[in-house]
Design a protein around this motif. Structure first.
Motif, PDB file in Angstrom:
ATOM      1  N   LEU A   1       0.914  -1.040  -0.071  1.00 40.84           N
ATOM      2  CA  LEU A   1      -0.225   0.064  -0.271  1.00 40.84           C
ATOM      3  C   LEU A   1       0.885   1.472  -0.059  1.00 40.84           C
ATOM      4  CD1 LEU A   1      -2.740   1.562   0.156  1.00 40.84           C
ATOM      5  CD2 LEU A   1      -2.476   1.199   2.916  1.00 40.84           C
ATOM      6  N   LYS A   2       1.874   1.182   0.720  1.00 42.45           N
ATOM      7  CA  LYS A   2       2.645   2.661   1.102  1.00 42.45           C
ATOM      8  C   LYS A   2       3.673   2.429  -0.937  1.00 42.45           C
ATOM      9  CE  LYS A   2       4.878   2.995   4.599  1.00 42.45           C
ATOM     10  NZ  LYS A   2       5.655   3.283   6.270  1.00 42.45           N
ATOM     11  N   GLU A   3       4.079   1.165  -1.079  1.00 45.26           N
ATOM     12  CA  GLU A   3       4.105   1.748  -2.344  1.00 45.26           C
ATOM     13  C   GLU A   3       3.246   2.141  -2.905  1.00 45.26           C
ATOM     14  OE1 GLU A   3       6.291  -2.313  -3.594  1.00 45.26           O
ATOM     15  OE2 GLU A   3       7.653  -2.539  -2.385  1.00 45.26           O
ATOM     16  N   LYS A   4       2.378   1.615  -3.731  1.00 47.54           N
ATOM     17  CA  LYS A   4       1.577   2.274  -3.890  1.00 47.54           C
ATOM     18  C   LYS A   4       0.759   3.870  -3.820  1.00 47.54           C
ATOM     19  CE  LYS A   4      -1.732  -1.595  -5.553  1.00 47.54           C
ATOM     20  NZ  LYS A   4      -2.309  -2.634  -5.121  1.00 47.54           N
ATOM     21  N   ILE A   5       0.814   4.144  -3.237  1.00 44.67           N
ATOM     22  CA  ILE A   5       0.473   5.443  -2.754  1.00 44.67           C
ATOM     23  C   ILE A   5       2.154   6.573  -3.059  1.00 44.67           C
ATOM     24  CG2 ILE A   5       0.462   7.158  -0.636  1.00 44.67           C
ATOM     25  CD1 ILE A   5      -1.327   5.477   0.804  1.00 44.67           C
ATOM     26  N   SER A   6       3.066   5.783  -2.817  1.00 43.06           N
ATOM     27  CA  SER A   6       4.240   6.828  -3.341  1.00 43.06           C
ATOM     28  C   SER A   6       4.663   6.884  -5.011  1.00 43.06           C
ATOM     29  CB  SER A   6       5.367   6.082  -3.028  1.00 43.06           C
ATOM     30  OG  SER A   6       5.888   5.318  -1.227  1.00 43.06           O
ATOM     31  N   ARG A   7       3.575   6.924  -5.838  1.00 43.76           N
ATOM     32  CA  ARG A   7       3.568   5.776  -6.541  1.00 43.76           C
ATOM     33  C   ARG A   7       2.592   7.214  -7.845  1.00 43.76           C
ATOM     34  NH1 ARG A   7       4.958   0.565  -6.766  1.00 43.76           N
ATOM     35  NH2 ARG A   7       2.420  -0.315  -7.478  1.00 43.76           N
ATOM     36  N   LEU A   8       1.699   7.321  -7.108  1.00 47.94           N
ATOM     37  CA  LEU A   8       1.342   8.464  -7.238  1.00 47.94           C
ATOM     38  C   LEU A   8       0.842   9.180  -8.214  1.00 47.94           C
ATOM     39  CD1 LEU A   8      -1.950   8.764  -4.239  1.00 47.94           C
ATOM     40  CD2 LEU A   8      -1.806   7.417  -5.817  1.00 47.94           C
ATOM     41  N   LYS A   9       0.272   9.437  -9.483  1.00 45.65           N
ATOM     42  CA  LYS A   9       0.544  10.918 -10.415  1.00 45.65           C
ATOM     43  C   LYS A   9      -0.588  11.846 -10.090  1.00 45.65           C
ATOM     44  CE  LYS A   9       4.316   9.152 -12.077  1.00 45.65           C
ATOM     45  NZ  LYS A   9       5.214   9.396 -12.405  1.00 45.65           N
ATOM     46  N   PHE A  10      -0.007  13.408  -9.873  1.00 50.34           N
ATOM     47  CA  PHE A  10      -1.196  14.125  -9.595  1.00 50.34           C
ATOM     48  C   PHE A  10      -1.724  15.273 -10.993  1.00 50.34           C
ATOM     49  CE2 PHE A  10       0.548  12.935  -5.548  1.00 50.34           C
ATOM     50  CZ  PHE A  10      -0.912  13.610  -5.235  1.00 50.34           C
ATOM     51  N   ASP A  11      -3.058  15.382 -11.481  1.00 51.28           N
ATOM     52  CA  ASP A  11      -3.550  15.790 -12.430  1.00 51.28           C
ATOM     53  C   ASP A  11      -5.016  16.176 -12.213  1.00 51.28           C
ATOM     54  OD1 ASP A  11      -3.383  17.004 -14.472  1.00 51.28           O
ATOM     55  OD2 ASP A  11      -3.502  15.042 -15.706  1.00 51.28           O
ATOM     56  N   GLY A  12      -5.661  17.082 -13.140  1.00 58.77           N
ATOM     57  CA  GLY A  12      -7.189  16.794 -12.908  1.00 58.77           C
ATOM     58  C   GLY A  12      -7.280  18.113 -11.904  1.00 58.77           C
ATOM     59  N   GLN A  13      -8.989  18.475 -12.231  1.00 56.99           N
ATOM     60  CA  GLN A  13      -9.353  19.318 -10.945  1.00 56.99           C
ATOM     61  C   GLN A  13      -9.656  17.949 -10.038  1.00 56.99           C
ATOM     62  OE1 GLN A  13     -12.843  21.717 -12.415  1.00 56.99           O
ATOM     63  NE2 GLN A  13     -12.100  20.947 -14.484  1.00 56.99           N
ATOM     64  N   SER A  14     -10.560  18.842  -8.602  1.00 58.13           N
ATOM     65  CA  SER A  14     -10.681  18.341  -7.322  1.00 58.13           C
ATOM     66  C   SER A  14     -12.157  17.911  -7.288  1.00 58.13           C
ATOM     67  CB  SER A  14     -10.205  19.053  -6.451  1.00 58.13           C
ATOM     68  OG  SER A  14      -8.677  19.041  -6.329  1.00 58.13           O
ATOM     69  N   PHE A  15     -12.340  16.867  -7.319  1.00 56.54           N
ATOM     70  CA  PHE A  15     -14.414  16.807  -6.907  1.00 56.54           C
ATOM     71  C   PHE A  15     -14.422  15.684  -6.119  1.00 56.54           C
ATOM     72  CE2 PHE A  15     -14.615  17.541 -11.352  1.00 56.54           C
ATOM     73  CZ  PHE A  15     -15.511  18.596 -11.823  1.00 56.54           C
ATOM     74  N   PHE A  16     -14.470  16.901  -4.798  1.00 53.98           N
ATOM     75  CA  PHE A  16     -14.406  16.100  -3.008  1.00 53.98           C
ATOM     76  C   PHE A  16     -15.208  15.245  -2.812  1.00 53.98           C
ATOM     77  CE2 PHE A  16     -13.231  21.032  -3.296  1.00 53.98           C
ATOM     78  CZ  PHE A  16     -11.498  20.271  -3.183  1.00 53.98           C
TER      79      PHE A  16
END
Length: 817
Positions: free
Chosen positions: A457-472
């Motif tokens: 789980l921690k490895e998957k979080i470390s590889r997250l890419k950030f893009d797009g808008q925030s639909f909370f």
């Protein structure tokens, strides 16, 4: 008379294939069953059973053929009635047109004056371009200007610094523009002139003989400008004098001397000729000193807390509750048994419902030790009396929901580190899953015991890419979707910066949080980058509201340590003193705001469980609630489940920690002027904008140039528009008039630049005409969706099958003859 035919359409699509009346398809199955029954039915009467069997045998093949043909025909007929159609999308070239909206407000004087006109001339030969002015002078109506200019499926480029001080909210307008496919772009502008300005932030009112916390903010735009900041009160008393040349915040605390009003002034001196606007170099703030509020302190024993409170409030000590408490702003019960309070419950209930405050302090004769459980008194409290059962950690389900939108990209490293620390703060016995979201929710890991997949789980979080808008709201829905499939305790830990100025999105998110909580899920919120963001106050409030509606807690900072209080296993290596140390769990409330450094250890407490609609502000490290608050009617109730400092909680009486108690009483008191027979309140304003003059009086007040209106019993208000900057007095009340807010928060607004990118626009360099032309042409291409109707082919096939069935039947009859 016209006949109105109702529309019964109910469209259903599978990929691009659709039917307009989908419910007709449901009727196919019962229709085929009816045909099967009807075809087997014999309507001819026979003399005996042998004749019937002979007839059925001779017609067996015919019936099968007829059943098959009629079934297929009726299927085609029902499909025709359902009105099938196919959707086809085509890309068509629209009109590459650009509208340039020009902000000519005063704040734009810091930038090149011909930047918009130069761009217009360069683009004129490449695409169809128009220009329009949307703001002038000290009226930056940027939001309203955009709203009045967009038409839908068009492109606008706004030449502005994004300072919007009037009209529609920019966030709402940008969301609306995105909804009607209007792209809003802007230019990345660098100031050619420099400026320095100053503002003061702090409370408008203080209780007599108490300190107030203030922050003086100096903002520098362009190149650094050397300045000397001088802060004084009442014109002659120096508070501080500092020298600097860049943007900086100066914090200080101040207790003011005798007098109902005081004047706090910040001046920037020795700024030189490099400073363009001189009118924002001085800022005024009025502070109203209110008399010490009357507080009733009910105690049956000497109390060290009472002596301390008498320095701040007008405290009257009593051994029991008197018959009339209407003159007190708040009543404090110090370690009093329920039997001493219950006889006057009707009076207490009316007292707090009318807007007054109640504070209950624990001890050896209070709460569970004082017979509160099961009494009417318990209904007043924000807590249920008694210890909660310790939950098995393996029954706790947690989904960590992570905001991976473009807006949080500035905090990628911070947010990932925070998410990893949150995972570390959870017990390995917890069942944990994870969801990431931007414009939609993505499952990172399914819910299972953390020990099984913690590393993965921690490895998957470390590889997250950030893009797009925030639909909370979609993030919350994604988290709940996973939790809805499991039993036990359900919790969402929501990580986001809360950045949005879209009121509709905020409303949808809060509605989603309320719905999810009603289905048995708590929402804990962790703020990311909310300490330094320009809109920190709004973002923090939004995130705090999500947590409040989710019956969880909002953590602005140090989230991992505070989450350990909620979810982690007890560390046997840490002593009892550590677990009896107080932790401000919720630091967004008025009482605990800024008290992250609270350092107090208690030696005893009462057992209680917070009620669902209450707010838990302070606990011990083993999650024993110490300070819990809620609203009751118009009033406020505070429960402190430790004592007055006589045995258990002496650490709360130190100068550093005593703010927790005094703020709790201030919050319970609420409006300091509500019991006055005469009072005038006027909040500070800016030149060019009106201020409300609010008066509590038994008679209609009168003042020159003011027209009062009665809006409640003994409450009157009038609007006053100042003409000059400085301090003013009306009906004896002092207030400040500052420079127009057009000159505050100068420079390109990061909020506006973020909105542009989030809604499909683009921030261009002023010289990038080729990029602008290419962008407009690309945006002008429209997707056209056409539908092709296929009812007639199915109807014709049904008709042909019916005719075929008739022809086959006639042919078979002739052959048999």
């Amino acid at each position: 008379m016209a006949i109105v035919i109702p529309d019964y359409s109910n469209i259903y699509c599978l990929s691009k294939y659709c039917v307009r009346y989908s419910y007709v398809l449901i009727a196919i199955v019962p229709l085929l069953l009816f045909l099967f029954w009807f075809t087997r039915k014999t309507f001819v009467k026979f003399g005996n059973r042998l004749e019937l069997e002979a007839y059925l045998k001779s017609k067996k093949t015919d019936r099968r053929i007829i059943l098959a043909l009629r079934s297929i025909a009726f299927i085609f007929l029902m499909l025709a009635i359902a009105s099938p159609f196919v959707l086809e999308s085509k890309t068509v070239q629209g009109d590459p047109r650009l509208l340039i909206l020009i902000d000519n407000s005063s704040s734009m004087q810091l930038y090149h004056p011909d930047i918009a006109n130069d761009l217009y001339k360069k683009l004129e030969g490449s695409i169809r371009v128009e220009r329009r002015t949307i703001a002038n002078g000290e009226h930056s109506t940027i939001g309203s200007g955009i709203l009045n200019s967009i038409e839908g499926n068009d492109n606008v480029l706004v030449v502005t610094d994004g300072v919007n001080n009037e009209g529609k909210l920019l966030g709402d307008i940008m969301l609306f523009a995105s909804g009607i496919n209007s792209s809003v772009s802007t230019l990345k502008m660098e100031p050619i002139k420099n400026d320095v300005g100053v503002v003061i932030e702090g409370p408008p009112e203080l209780i007599k003989d108490t300190e107030g916390d203030f922050v003086v903010k100096v903002a520098v735009v362009g190149k650094n400008i050397p300045y000397t900041l001088q802060v004084t009160y009442d014109e002659t008393n120096l508070v501080l004098e500092e020298q600097a040349s860049s943007s900086k915040a100066f914090a200080f605390s101040r207790k003011f001397p005798e007098g109902e009003y005081h004047r706090l002034t910040a001046k920037l001196i020795d700024v030189g000729d490099a400073d363009h606007f001189k009118n924002n170099n001085e800022y005024y703030k009025s502070i109203k000193i209110v008399p010490r509020p009357s507080v009733l302190y009910v105690t049956e024993k000497p109390s060290p807390l009472a002596a301390e409170l008498n320095k701040i409030y007008k405290v009257e000590i009593a051994g029991s509750l008197p018959s009339d408490i209407s003159n007190y702003m708040s009543v404090i019960f110090n370690d009093i048994r329920a039997s001493k309070i219950s006889p006057k419950m009707d009076m207490l209930s009316d007292y707090v419902s009318d807007g007054n405050g109640l504070i209950f302090i624990g001890g050896e004769s209070s709460f569970e030790r004082g017979g509160y459980k099961g009494t009417l008194l318990e209904t007043l409290l924000p807590i249920k009396i008694g210890a909660s059962e310790e939950q098995n950690k393996s029954d706790i389900n947690v989904v960590v929901v992570i905001d991976i939108s473009h807006g949080t990209e500035d905090y990628v490293a911070v947010e990932k580190a925070l998410a990893l620390s949150v995972i570390d703060s959870l017990s390995e016995k917890n069942n944990v899953g994870a969801v990431a979201f931007n414009t939609q929710a993505y499952q990172i890991a399914e819910i299972k015991t953390l020990k099984e997949h913690k590393k993965e789980l921690k490895e998957k979080i470390s590889r997250l890419k950030f893009d797009g808008q925030s639909f909370f709201n979609l993030g919350l829905e994604g988290g709940y979707s996973m939790l809805s499939k499991v039993g036990g305790s359900k919790n969402i830990i929501f990580l986001s910066d809360g950045k949005t100025t879209y009121n509709k999105l905020r409303e949808d998110t809060l509605s989603t949080a309320r719905t999810i909580n009603s289905l048995g899920t708590k929402i804990f919120v962790v703020g990311v980058g909310t300490e330094t963001d320009d809109l920190a106050t709004d973002n923090n409030l939004f995130l705090a509201n999500i947590a409040a509606l989710g019956e969880g807690i909002y953590y602005k900072s140090d989230a991992s340590n505070k989450l350990k209080v909620q979810f982690a296993d007890k560390d046997e290596t840490k002593g009892e003193e550590f677990y009896n140390t107080l932790v401000p769990i919720d630091t967004t409330h008025f009482i605990t705001l800024g008290l992250d450094d609270l350092q107090a250890t208690i030696s005893g407490y009462n057992y209680a469980v917070p009620k669902p609609s209450a707010r838990t502000l302070v606990t011990t490290h083993k999650n024993i609630p110490i300070l819990v608050v809620w609203r009751f009617g118009l009033g406020r109730v505070v429960s402190i489940t430790t004592d007055d400092g006589s045995k258990w909680a002496g650490a709360l009486l130190t100068k550093k920690n005593s703010k927790l108690v005094s703020r709790s009483i201030n919050w319970a008191i609420g409006d300091l002027g509500r019991k006055k027979s005469y009072d005038v309140t006027i909040r500070d304003t800016v030149i060019g904008k009106s201020a409300n003059v609010n008066v509590i009086s038994r008679e209609m007040p009168k003042a020159e140039e003011l027209e009062f209106a009665k809006i409640d019993t003994n409450f009157y208000t009038a609007a006053y528009t100042p003409k000059d900057i400085g301090y003013r007095e009306i009906l004896g009340a002092t207030f400040a008039v500052d420079y127009n807010d057009e000159y505050a928060n100068l420079g390109s607004s990061p909020e506006f630049l973020g909105l542009v990118e989030k809604t499909g626009g683009k921030v261009f360099e002023p010289g990038d005409t080729a990029g602008i032309v290419e962008f407009v042409k690309a945006k002008s291409k429209r997707i056209k969706i056409d539908s092709t109707d296929y009812r007639w082919p199915f109807a014709i096939m049904a008709m042909l099958l019916f005719l075929s069935e008739i022809g086959i039947r006639r042919y078979r009859e002739n052959v048999q003859k």
